[in-house]
Structure formats: structure tokens, C-alpha cells
Design an enzyme around this catalytic site. Structure first.
Site, PDB file in Angstrom:
ATOM      1  N   TYR A  54      31.958  38.324  38.157  1.00 11.73           N
ATOM      2  CA  TYR A  54      31.751  38.108  39.739  1.00 11.73           C
ATOM      3  C   TYR A  54      30.637  39.262  40.504  1.00 11.73           C
ATOM      4  O   TYR A  54      29.674  38.922  40.783  1.00 11.73           O
ATOM      5  CB  TYR A  54      32.857  38.238  40.600  1.00 11.73           C
ATOM      6  CG  TYR A  54      32.832  37.844  42.050  1.00 11.73           C
ATOM      7  CD1 TYR A  54      32.380  36.619  42.574  1.00 11.73           C
ATOM      8  CD2 TYR A  54      33.289  38.670  42.944  1.00 11.73           C
ATOM      9  CE1 TYR A  54      32.307  36.383  43.745  1.00 11.73           C
ATOM     10  CE2 TYR A  54      33.295  38.582  44.240  1.00 11.73           C
ATOM     11  CZ  TYR A  54      32.547  37.220  44.589  1.00 11.73           C
ATOM     12  OH  TYR A  54      32.483  36.935  45.982  1.00 11.73           O
ATOM     13  N   SER A  89      29.434  40.216  48.976  1.00 12.20           N
ATOM     14  CA  SER A  89      30.850  40.785  48.780  1.00 12.20           C
ATOM     15  C   SER A  89      30.528  42.300  48.417  1.00 12.20           C
ATOM     16  O   SER A  89      29.617  42.820  47.840  1.00 12.20           O
ATOM     17  CB  SER A  89      31.279  40.033  47.355  1.00 12.20           C
ATOM     18  OG  SER A  89      32.338  40.998  46.714  1.00 12.20           O
TER      19      SER A  89
END
Ligand SMILES: [Zn+2]
Length: 684
Positions: A582, A569
Site C-alpha cells: 500500500y 495516506s
């Protein structure tokens, strides 16, 4: 062997085909061909053939006597009338007067006389069917018949077992010469009901479909009964280790050993199919198993599946499993060396130009455990196992009534390297990832599913791992190529281990890991609940480590390299507000990827990351897209295409990046950005 003929089923098929314009004889020909094809003890995967002699009309209305004969390589179990092309009999019969007919000319003659030129190639045994006068002719490679004919001198035994009702044809390679010889044997005694072909199989014939089929089953039963009544006491068993290693513990070693090295750390890998049963283990525990394996295949056309025969290895000792890799390697090396010698010796006998096939075994017999079929695809590996089971039946029978003595390897060679046999395999052109196994976590999500499909389309078998087992199975089914779904919570190391064990059990190992599963939690980092951050680390970091550890364990056993791919990501390099829970573990995972690249590069194991952003998925749902775009006062489309290219980035684009990394054999420690362009998140 049971006679499966059923009047009702037969008549129903005749009626169904009548509606499609197929006549009674051809319909019944289809019926008994399927009956024979459905029994592995008679024919396997494209072996065997049948025919019937009827009349057919061509496009200008001329009527011809034709032979409808099985198309080469067609599977009898699922045959349709189109799989039995019609060839004009006149030309075929004329050929019997020739002294010689080269294989290529025989094929040309058969094709030139097809009623429908778009038909498949008629069987290589077409002329044999044509030269026999009977309306219906059936041919199988029955294991019980092979038990009788795979003897050093089978002629007297054939006479004893079958009496005078069956003709005996010495071994000749299929083709024109065999067809003539078989027809001569029939002509010498036209009262016979069939022919026994030494080292090969059986033909029966009749005036109608039922008679030819009944005779086939009858003579197979005669052989089965003879074997059962005359069986000698069982051969001695080999001594086995007190504790046997498991199939799963040796499968990756074996799979690595049979991979074909192309040099420079590149491999053509194979899939392994483990097969076991009491009957299999009982037979391969024989003290003589290596001797049997070395003698060869039970009927010559099996050479296209398991080459010159199986490879037998010693039983693996659970207490010495560390040494077993070297044991396997020495056996595979010896098999390959023998195969090369077999090729070179026999190839040198004439001027025909041939290319040696890879010298790796396709069937490995492991006393105590069972056997592994090997092939470039799971389908081929399973076929090799099927062949192995029937090889065992034929050898067991042959040893029961005498001594298994199949066709010599010198006689097998022209058949294995026969252009007509090789043509049967030529349709299986490998794809970029053929022979490779990819395990994908988060496999049922948008990115996981797109990756599974793309990898399967490129030849890999996918192991789709997801929390939701039903969705995983569904995704695997949609991906195709015999992919499988596995339910697992990858934050539980035991479940991760079980998922990898499943991959090994079905395919023999793993070559590519796509560590993709993840989930996002929001909150300002200074005020985050500690438990939430730790939970995120479990999934977004430790689970990546856990799956990578398992993949590397298997890859090291295989010794054929591999690739680890991580979905890290954009957050790993460019934090978003309130996204620390995250981004922080993802940043650690980015470094994890580099650490694996560093620590395992010397073993040919590559490690790369894909750095994707704003992909419509379970992590960024349609509802989230609506709320975020609304909060920013832009349309959903503008929000999703808010990048340098001005285009939405899809799960398919991410899958493409993973595929690129799987194929880029000299790329490791790399991060590939898939975000449509974002300068703030650009890697240096
Ligand atoms: Zn045959």
C-alpha cells in the site's frame, strides 16, 4: 395548443382546498394558474401572472374586497394559494387617479395593503390586474403571441390576426404606466376579451376561471394557426463543415471562455448545460442565426436569464478543433464588448446609480450541434437552455409571418437593470465553490461521501465516481446540489475517460479533482507476490495518474486553472509494518502530486495531497478496528484516538482538508496531515 381544463380535476382541487379553508374561486385560480404555468410555450420559470378578485377577512374580522395576485417571481406551475397574496382593492384602484407612481412607491403601496404582511411581494403587474374589472385575469408570454407582436409594426398584424375582440397596447415597461395605458385601452372598448401587449405578451379575462383560461388558449391557438398558415419558405441554411466536432470536445473551451475573470488568476466559473434536438439544430443551422441572435430577446423579462440575447458561434470543424478555442474566445470577447457598450450608453442617459452585471453570454448557439445554456449553477444553466428553446420558437414564428423585430436594446435596458427584476435574482447568493465541478474517485466510500457532501454544501456540483454505480448515485443524491453518480473502474483508462466525458456532458467541465480511491493489501515486502504489488500500483498509483491526466486535459482546455487533490495516506511518508504493498505506490503518488504542481503551476493548476491516517472507512472497517485494537490489548476507542490530540479522526476531518485545499487559491505542492498528530509521520 391543447385546452387542459378538466371538470373532474378542477372539482377535486376545489374539494381538497375547501378542507383547508380555501374558497372555490381561489382554488380554481390556483388550478388554471398551474395549467398555464406547466406549458413552457406560455410561461417560463417565474414569468407570467394571474389574479382573481374575491373577498377576504382580516385579523379583526373586517371583510375587504381583495385582489389575489401572483407573488413576484413565483413559479405558476407549482403555485399554492399562499403564492397569490391578497391586496386590498380600494387602495389599488385609487392609484389609477395618480399621474405618476415610482416603482418603489408602487411596491410600497402594494405591500402596505396586504391582508397578510408576511406575503411575498405582489407581481409588478398587480395594478394592471387591479384596473381591469374582471374577476379573473390571466397573463402569459406565449411564444405564438410573441411571433405576432415581435414585428417592427405589429399593430396592423394584431388587428388582422385577432380582429376586434382583442385590444392592442403599445410597448410600455411593466409598472404603473403600463397598467394605466392597458386600462385605458380596455375602457375604450369594454367588449374586448383580452389585450395584446406589443413586444411583451397577452392578457385574457373572464367572469370565472374557466372563461379566462379558455380565452387564453383560444387566442394562443388563433396566433398559432395564423403562423402555421402564413409561414414563408424556410430561410437558407449555413454551410457546415464535412465533419463536426463533438459537443464534449468544445464544451470545456466554451465554459472557460464564459468564466468571469476576477483578475490574478481567479475566476467566477459557470456551468454549461448542453441541449439539442432536431428542432433546435434545424433552426440554428439557418444562415441568418447570428443576425437573429443579435436582434435580442423575444420578451423583455427573459433578459434576467439570457441578458441581451443569445451568442451565435460558427460550427466547429472536427479537423480544426485545435483552432476553435480562439474562435470561441473572439466571439465571447465581442459579446462582452457589445454588452459593456450597451451598459455604458444606456446607463449614461440618467443619474440612476447602477452596477454593471457580468457581461458574459448565458446562451450559446452552435450550428450543427445545439446550444449551451450557461449559469452559475446547473439550475440556472438549464433555465437558460429552456429560455433558448422558447426564444427559438418565438423567432421562428416571427420570421415565418414577417421579420423578427423584438424590443430594442435601449428599451430593454431599464428592464434588465430594474431594481424589481434584479430583486428576483438577489436570493441566489454564491457560495465559496459556486460554479465549480468536483470529480471524486472512491466517491461512495466514507471519505468520498463526506467530501461530496461538504463540497456540494459549499456550492460545487459533485461527480461521484465509484466502482459501485448504485452507491455512487445514492451518495450523489445525498450530497445534493444536482450532483451525479458515475460507475467506473478507475484502473481502466477507458472507464476513467468515460467518467470525465460524463462530467463534461452534464456540467461542461471539471475544476477540482479529488483522487481518493484506494485499497490496501498486507504482506512483508520481501515476500510479496509480484502480481499483488502490481495490482496495488494499478489502483494506488496509476489510477491517480490516469484521473489526473484527464482532469488536466479538461482544465487546460478551459484555461481557468483548477486543483488536483490526492489522498496519499500516512503510509506515503511513514511506512507501517507489512504495509509496503500500500505504502510504496502511495509514496509514488505523493511525488506525482508534486510533479503536477511543478509541471502545471504556470497554467494555474494547483496540486496538493492529504495525508490522512486511521479513518473509519472501507479501508479500515469496524471489524479491522476490533481485531487490531484487540491485538494491541487496547480498547477500540483508545486505538482510534491513539494520536497526539487523543481524538478519533473522521472522514469529515479529511473532507475538511480537501475543502481547505480547494479554497486556498495560493497553495500548491502542499501536503496536509490529518491524523490527530503523529510525530513519526510528521512531514518536514
Ligand atoms: Zn409580462
Amino acid at each position: 395548443m391543447k385546452n387542459l381544463w378538466n371538470d373532474e380535476t378542477a372539482e377535486k382541487l376545489v374539494a381538497d382546498y375547501a378542507k383547508k379553508g380555501v374558497g372555490r374561486d381561489l382554488a380554481l385560480r390556483v388550478y388554471t394558474t398551474r395549467l398555464l404555468g406547466g406549458v413552457p410555450q406560455l410561461v417560463l420559470h417565474g414569468g407570467g401572472n394571474t389574479s382573481c378578485k374575491i373577498k377576504a377577512t382580516d385579523l379583526v374580522g373586517d371583510e375587504w374586497d381583495v385582489l389575489c395576485v401572483k407573488g413576484s417571481g413565483r413559479d405558476m406551475a407549482v403555485i399554492e394559494p399562499q403564492g397569490l397574496p391578497a391586496v386590498k382593492m380600494g387602495a389599488l384602484l385609487k392609484a389609477r387617479a395618480l399621474d405618476k407612481l415610482a416603482d418603489e412607491d408602487m411596491v410600497a403601496l402594494q405591500r402596505a395593503n396586504l391582508i397578510d404582511p408576511s406575503s411575498p411581494n405582489p407581481s409588478v403587474e398587480t395594478l394592471l390586474h387591479a384596473f381591469l374589472p374582471h374577476k379573473f385575469v390571466d397573463h402569459t408570454h406565449s411564444t405564438a403571441i410573441l411571433a405576432i407582436v415581435d414585428q417592427e409594426d405589429s399593430k396592423p398584424l394584431v388587428k388582422t390576426v385577432f380582429g376586434s375582440k382583442m385590444g392592442y397596447v403599445p410597448y410600455i415597461m411593466p409598472g404603473f404606466d403600463l397598467a394605466k395605458a392597458a386600462a385605458d385601452v380596455f375602457d375604450a372598448d369594454p367588449t374586448v376579451e383580452g389585450l395584446i401587449l406589443d413586444k411583451h405578451g397577452i392578457f385574457t379575462f373572464g367572469d370565472d376561471a374557466k372563461q379566462a383560461y379558455d380565452r387564453m388558449i383560444h387566442y394562443v391557438n388563433v396566433a398559432e394557426e395564423y403562423v402555421a398558415e402564413n409561414a414563408k419558405p424556410k430561410a437558407a441554411k449555413a454551410a457546415l463543415p464535412a465533419r463536426l466536432a463533438t459537443p464534449a470536445s468544445i464544451a470545456p473551451m466554451l465554459r472557460g471562455a464564459v468564466a468571469v475573470a476576477r483578475g490574478e488568476g481567479r475566476f467566477d466559473r459557470m456551468i454549461s448545460d448542453f441541449r439539442t434536438s432536431d428542432a433546435i439544430v434545424d433552426f440554428i443551422n439557418s444562415a441568418a442565426i447570428a443576425d437573429y441572435a443579435g436582434r435580442g430577446v423575444s420578451t423583455p423579462d427573459l433578459s434576467i436569464r439570457i441578458k441581451t440575447g443569445p451568442m451565435a458561434v460558427p460550427a466547429p470543424d472536427a479537423d480544426k478543433v485545435g483552432d476553435y478555442k480562439a474562435v470561441i474566445k473572439s466571439h465571447v470577447d465581442a459579446f462582452a464588448k457589445d454588452y459593456r457598450a450597451y451598459f455604458e450608453t444606456n446607463d449614461a442617459l440618467d443619474d440612476v446609480k447602477r452596477t454593471m452585471l457580468d457581461p458574459m453570454p448565458r446562451l450559446t448557439l452552435v450550428p450543427g450541434l445545439g446550444m449551451f445554456g450557461h449559469g452559475r449553477t446547473l439550475k440556472d444553466a438549464r433555465i437558460a437552455s429552456d429560455v433558448g428553446e422558447m426564444w427559438i420558437e418565438a423567432v421562428r414564428g416571427a420570421e415565418a409571418v414577417g421579420r423578427f423585430h423584438p424590443l430594442s436594446k435601449a428599451d430593454l435596458f431599464p428592464l434588465e437593470y430594474w431594481s424589481l427584476e434584479q430583486a428576483k435574482l438577489a436570493s441566489n447568493k454564491p457560495k465559496p465553490l459556486t460554479g465549480q465541478v468536483v470529480l471524486i474517485t472512491g466517491g461512495a466510500g466514507a471519505i468520498g461521501a463526506a467530501t461530496a457532501k461538504l463540497f456540494a454544501d459549499n456550492g460545487a456540483h459533485a461527480v461521484v465516481v465509484d466502482l459501485d454505480g448504485d452507491k455512487a448515485a445514492d451518495t450523489a443524491k445525498k450530497a445534493g446540489n444536482n450532483s451525479i453518480g458515475v460507475a467506473a473502474d478507475i484502473t481502466d483508462p477507458a472507464q476513467v475517460r468515460a467518467a470525465f466525458d460524463k462530467a463534461v456532458a452534464v456540467f461542461g467541465g471539471v475544476d477540482i479533482l479529488v483522487s481518493n480511491a484506494g485499497a490496501a493489501w498486507e504482506g512483508r515486502i520481501g515476500e510479496l507476490d509480484d502480481a499483488l504489488l502490481r495490482k496495488s500500483f494499478e489502483l494506488n498509483f496509476f489510477a491517480h495518474q490516469s484521473v489526473a491526466q484527464n482532469a488536466v486535459r479538461i482544465m487546460l482546455e478551459q484555461g481557468t486553472g483548477g486543483v488536483l487533490l490526492f489522498n496519499t495516506s500516512k503510509q506515503a511518508v511513514n511506512p507501517g509494518p507489512k504495509f509496503g504493498a500500500y505504502g510504496v505506490p502511495k509514496a509514488a503518488t505523493l511525488f506525482l502530486s508534486r510533479q503536477y504542481a511543478l509541471d502545471y503551476g504556470a497554467h494555474g493548476i494547483r496540486s496538493n495531497a492529504v495525508n490522512a491516517d486511521r479513518i473509519r472507512s472501507g479501508l479500515l472497517t469496524d471489524a479491522m478496528i476490533a481485531s487490531r485494537s484487540g491485538a494491541r490489548g487496547v480498547s477500540e476507542k483508545e486505538y482510534m484516538s491513539g494520536n497526539l490530540l487523543g481524538q478519533e479522526v473522521t472522514a469529515q476531518d479529511v473532507a475538511q482538508a480537501f475543502l481547505h485545499h480547494a479554497l486556498a487559491e495560493r497553495t500548491t505542492a502542499d501536503v496536509t496531515t490529518v491524523d490527530g498528530g503523529n510525530i513519526a509521520a510528521a512531514l518536514r
